[in-house]
Design an enzyme around this catalytic site. Structure first.
Site, mmCIF file in Angstrom:
data_model
loop_
_atom_site.group_PDB
_atom_site.id
_atom_site.type_symbol
_atom_site.label_atom_id
_atom_site.label_comp_id
_atom_site.label_asym_id
_atom_site.label_seq_id
_atom_site.Cartn_x
_atom_site.Cartn_y
_atom_site.Cartn_z
ATOM 1 N N LYS A 1 0.897 -1.398 0.260
ATOM 2 C CA LYS A 1 0.465 0.122 0.414
ATOM 3 C C LYS A 1 0.664 1.129 -0.162
ATOM 4 C CE LYS A 1 -3.471 -2.674 0.139
ATOM 5 N NZ LYS A 1 -5.646 -2.399 0.280
ATOM 6 N N LYS B 1 -2.134 1.874 -3.067
ATOM 7 C CA LYS B 1 -2.581 0.046 -3.989
ATOM 8 C C LYS B 1 -2.107 0.609 -5.184
ATOM 9 C CE LYS B 1 -6.904 0.010 -2.845
ATOM 10 N NZ LYS B 1 -8.044 -0.325 -3.195
ATOM 11 N N LYS C 1 1.765 -9.823 -3.100
ATOM 12 C CA LYS C 1 0.255 -9.762 -4.369
ATOM 13 C C LYS C 1 0.097 -8.213 -4.662
ATOM 14 C CE LYS C 1 -4.059 -9.548 -2.955
ATOM 15 N NZ LYS C 1 -4.330 -8.384 -3.456
ATOM 16 N N ASP D 1 -2.097 -5.819 -5.771
ATOM 17 C CA ASP D 1 -3.827 -5.121 -5.564
ATOM 18 C C ASP D 1 -3.971 -5.111 -6.781
ATOM 19 O OD1 ASP D 1 -5.537 -3.983 -3.460
ATOM 20 O OD2 ASP D 1 -4.130 -2.829 -2.508
ATOM 21 N N GLU D 2 -5.845 -4.829 -6.386
ATOM 22 C CA GLU D 2 -6.300 -5.318 -7.917
ATOM 23 C C GLU D 2 -6.346 -4.231 -8.697
ATOM 24 O OE1 GLU D 2 -7.875 -5.188 -4.878
ATOM 25 O OE2 GLU D 2 -8.996 -3.512 -4.780
ATOM 26 N N HIS E 1 -8.859 -13.344 -7.557
ATOM 27 C CA HIS E 1 -9.279 -12.052 -6.447
ATOM 28 C C HIS E 1 -10.402 -11.794 -7.332
ATOM 29 C CE1 HIS E 1 -9.974 -7.798 -4.941
ATOM 30 N NE2 HIS E 1 -8.926 -7.868 -4.559
ATOM 31 N N ARG E 2 -12.194 -10.772 -6.191
ATOM 32 C CA ARG E 2 -12.955 -11.695 -6.191
ATOM 33 C C ARG E 2 -13.759 -9.842 -6.572
ATOM 34 N NH1 ARG E 2 -15.929 -12.078 -0.496
ATOM 35 N NH2 ARG E 2 -14.828 -11.315 0.369
ATOM 36 N N HIS F 1 -10.351 -15.495 -2.511
ATOM 37 C CA HIS F 1 -10.848 -14.922 -1.176
ATOM 38 C C HIS F 1 -12.193 -15.185 -1.051
ATOM 39 C CE1 HIS F 1 -7.007 -11.607 -1.383
ATOM 40 N NE2 HIS F 1 -7.664 -12.155 -2.581
ATOM 41 N N LYS G 1 -12.361 -4.988 7.089
ATOM 42 C CA LYS G 1 -12.900 -4.232 6.851
ATOM 43 C C LYS G 1 -14.375 -4.179 5.923
ATOM 44 C CE LYS G 1 -10.240 -3.188 2.962
ATOM 45 N NZ LYS G 1 -9.348 -2.149 2.148
ATOM 46 N N SER H 1 -9.159 -12.025 3.769
ATOM 47 C CA SER H 1 -8.541 -10.741 3.720
ATOM 48 C C SER H 1 -9.484 -9.782 3.062
ATOM 49 C CB SER H 1 -7.585 -10.636 1.844
ATOM 50 O OG SER H 1 -7.304 -9.455 1.801
ATOM 51 N N GLY H 2 -8.656 -8.460 3.629
ATOM 52 C CA GLY H 2 -9.586 -7.413 3.604
ATOM 53 C C GLY H 2 -9.565 -6.246 4.925
ATOM 54 N N GLN I 1 -4.147 -12.637 4.570
ATOM 55 C CA GLN I 1 -3.729 -11.579 3.689
ATOM 56 C C GLN I 1 -3.760 -10.636 4.109
ATOM 57 O OE1 GLN I 1 -2.012 -8.868 0.970
ATOM 58 N NE2 GLN I 1 -4.607 -9.083 0.888
ATOM 59 N N GLY J 1 -2.931 -5.817 3.777
ATOM 60 C CA GLY J 1 -1.843 -4.906 3.908
ATOM 61 C C GLY J 1 -1.988 -4.099 4.311
ATOM 62 N N GLY J 2 -2.463 -2.515 5.316
ATOM 63 C CA GLY J 2 -2.980 -1.846 5.760
ATOM 64 C C GLY J 2 -1.763 -2.475 7.105
HETATM 65 C C1 RUB Z 1 -7.048 -5.519 1.385
HETATM 66 C C2 RUB Z 1 -7.618 -5.705 0.282
HETATM 67 C C3 RUB Z 1 -8.205 -6.087 -0.933
HETATM 68 C C4 RUB Z 1 -9.111 -7.381 -0.096
HETATM 69 C C5 RUB Z 1 -10.161 -7.270 -1.083
HETATM 70 O O1 RUB Z 1 -5.911 -4.774 1.516
HETATM 71 O O2 RUB Z 1 -7.224 -4.677 -0.976
HETATM 72 O O3 RUB Z 1 -7.819 -6.167 -1.852
HETATM 73 O O4 RUB Z 1 -8.559 -8.338 -0.351
HETATM 74 O O5 RUB Z 1 -11.127 -8.257 -0.061
HETATM 75 P P1 RUB Z 1 -6.320 -4.317 3.431
HETATM 76 P P2 RUB Z 1 -11.332 -9.508 -0.090
HETATM 77 O O6 RUB Z 1 -4.990 -5.773 3.859
HETATM 78 O O7 RUB Z 1 -5.361 -2.663 3.361
HETATM 79 O O8 RUB Z 1 -7.491 -4.145 3.594
HETATM 80 O O9 RUB Z 1 -10.676 -10.945 -0.033
HETATM 81 O O10 RUB Z 1 -13.438 -9.553 0.725
HETATM 82 O O11 RUB Z 1 -12.265 -9.507 -1.211
HETATM 83 MG MG MG Z 2 -7.149 -4.268 -2.564
#
Ligand code: RUB
Ligand code: MG
Length: 419
Positions: free
Chosen positions: A155, A157, A181, A183-184, A273-274, A306, A314, A342-343, A364, A366-367
């Site tokens: 990040k 991203k 990984k 980011d999308e 990723h979704r 995911h 979050k 993740s998230g 997974q 990031g922040g």
């Molecule tokens: C996570 C992030 C991803 C999430 C999406 O970043 O950017 O896009 O995986 O969510 P962070 P999901 O760890 O900073 O929140 O896994 O629910 O599809």
């Molecule tokens: Mg992301």
């Protein structure tokens, strides 16, 4: 009152019908339109998604193959529909979805409708490859052993230069992360071109492997138009990568099927990723559930997907434990899929996450890594320490007594769920 169904409502309804093992059985939640009975709406769903339409038809019996679906169960708002396999083209996910998740989602006969679950028969799964690796990546491609695989996404991203991206990756790998990984939103932009990022990140991976003595790898985002994406897959293999990341909903299932085929040529695993899933699955009364999206992904052959954080992150999630259980349960011999949490995750929730989801997952963050007060390297160490503590059954606070990075992370974030 103003609603015309055209069909005799029971043409596609047989509540005594017992689906054959070869049939695809789908479960929907339905809210019928005003003035329409549950039976009529269920029959319209079966009709419109198989070989019927709004009007009664006059077809010569000799020309008609018997492909009507049957609404065979109604339980409150839940409707079960059985589809004969012959309705479907072998091995085509787009065609299957055009039937079971097509017109019916928008037809006026229902106020809302949600595809909740599918029971896939072998006659359909046999047309799909399923995953090449699934959970075995933890031991076949990485050195995670019995613990969860750890991943991080740099990040911010987007906006980091190629050098900065690779440097952050290297710090994270050295701190104990297994997978870097993308980011999308990061694919092939001018500030960080795909080919440069791939080469620099894999060079950084090699240095981190050398230093740590652990196998590491890179989930590089190949998502693009299909032909371009396949070229990127080839490039990953040429550079010695072991994985690709694909944003499976935004690029589409047909493209995922093509990527799966190309990845098999190279022995590359697919990280799914979704992004955009919440457009279908966030409302609990309408759309397509994440459970079904995960099923589709398994058939098409992704190795990881995911599935959310069991409410600890979050983003809004549906039933993460139930989806993960399906992904790893028997499905006519298809390999299982490794679920990704993740998230919004950080070291302070890892023990709760493992309690909820077990150890056969990718964690997974990031922040929760790069936001550590002492930076990425410390953040990676803190995440790894929280996994070690959880695996040993040691309380995070106690483990933090002699693990400074974890202590700092807990001081910053506690055990809170972010927004
Ligand atoms: C996570 C992030 C991803 C999430 C999406 O970043 O950017 O896009 O995986 O969510 P962070 P999901 O760890 O900073 O929140 O896994 O629910 O599809
Ligand atoms: Mg992301």
């Amino acid at each position: 009152d103003g609603i015309m169904t055209g069909i005799e409502y029971d043409d596609f309804l047989d509540l005594g019908y017992d689906p054959a093992a070869t049939e695809l059985v789908c479960e929907f939640t339905i809210e019928p339109a005003d003035g329409m009975s549950m039976e009529a709406a269920a029959s319209r769903v079966a009709s419109e998604s198989s070989n019927g339409t709004w009007a009664a038809l006059h077809v010569d019996e000799d020309e008609l193959t018997d492909l009507g679906a049957v609404a065979c169960g109604i339980d409150g708002r839940t409707v079960t529909v059985a589809y004969p396999t012959a309705l479907f083209e072998d091995g085509s996910m787009p065609q299957i979805l055009s039937c079971i998740a097509g017109n019916i989602l928008g037809m006026k006969a229902v106020d809302s409708i949600r595809l909740e679950d599918c029971d896939w028969p072998e006659s359909i799964t046999s047309g799909f490859p399923g995953p090449q690796f699934g959970p075995s990546v933890a031991r076949e491609k990485l050195d995670a052993g019995e613990r969860p695989v750890l991943a991080t996404v740099p990040k911010p991203k987007v906006g980091l230069s190629t050098d900065a991206h690779a440097r952050i990756g290297e710090e994270a790998w050295r701190g104990g992360i297994d997978l870097l990984k993308d980011d999308e939103n990061l694919t092939d932009q001018a500030f960080n071109p795909f080919a440069d990022r791939l080469a620099e990140s894999l060079a950084a991976r090699d240095r981190a492997q050398e230093e740590t003595g652990e196998r590491k790898d890179y989930l590089v985002n190949v998502t693009a138009e299909t032909t371009e994406m396949l070229e990127r897959v080839d490039l990953v293999a040429e550079h010695g990568g072991g994985f690709v990341m694909v944003d499976v909903i935004t690029c589409g299932w047909a493209a995922v099927q093509s990527v799966r085929e190309r990845c098999a040529d190279h022995g590359l695993a697919i990280h799914a990723h979704r992004a955009m899933h919440a457009a279908f699955d966030r409302l609990d009364h309408h759309g397509v559930s994440m459970r079904v999206i995960a099923q589709i992904a398994r058939l098409c052959g992704v190795d990881h997907i995911h599935t959310g954080t069991a409410g600890l992150g979050k983003l809004a999630n549906e039933d993460t434990p139930g989806i993960n259980e399906w992904l790893t349960s028997d499905c006519h011999g298809l390999r299982p899929v490794l679920p990704v949490a993740s998230g919004g995750l950080h070291p302070g929730v890892v023990d709760q996450l493992i309690d909820a989801l077990g150890t056969d997952i990718i964690v997974q963050a990031g922040g929760g890594v790069h936001g550590h007060p002492d930076g990425t390297h410390a953040g990676a160490k803190a995440l790894r320490q929280s996994v070690e503590a959880s695996m040993a059954g040691t309380d995070l606070e106690t483990y933090a007594d002699d693990h400074a990075e974890l202590a700092t992370a807990l001081e910053k974030w506690g055990a809170e769920t972010p927004r």
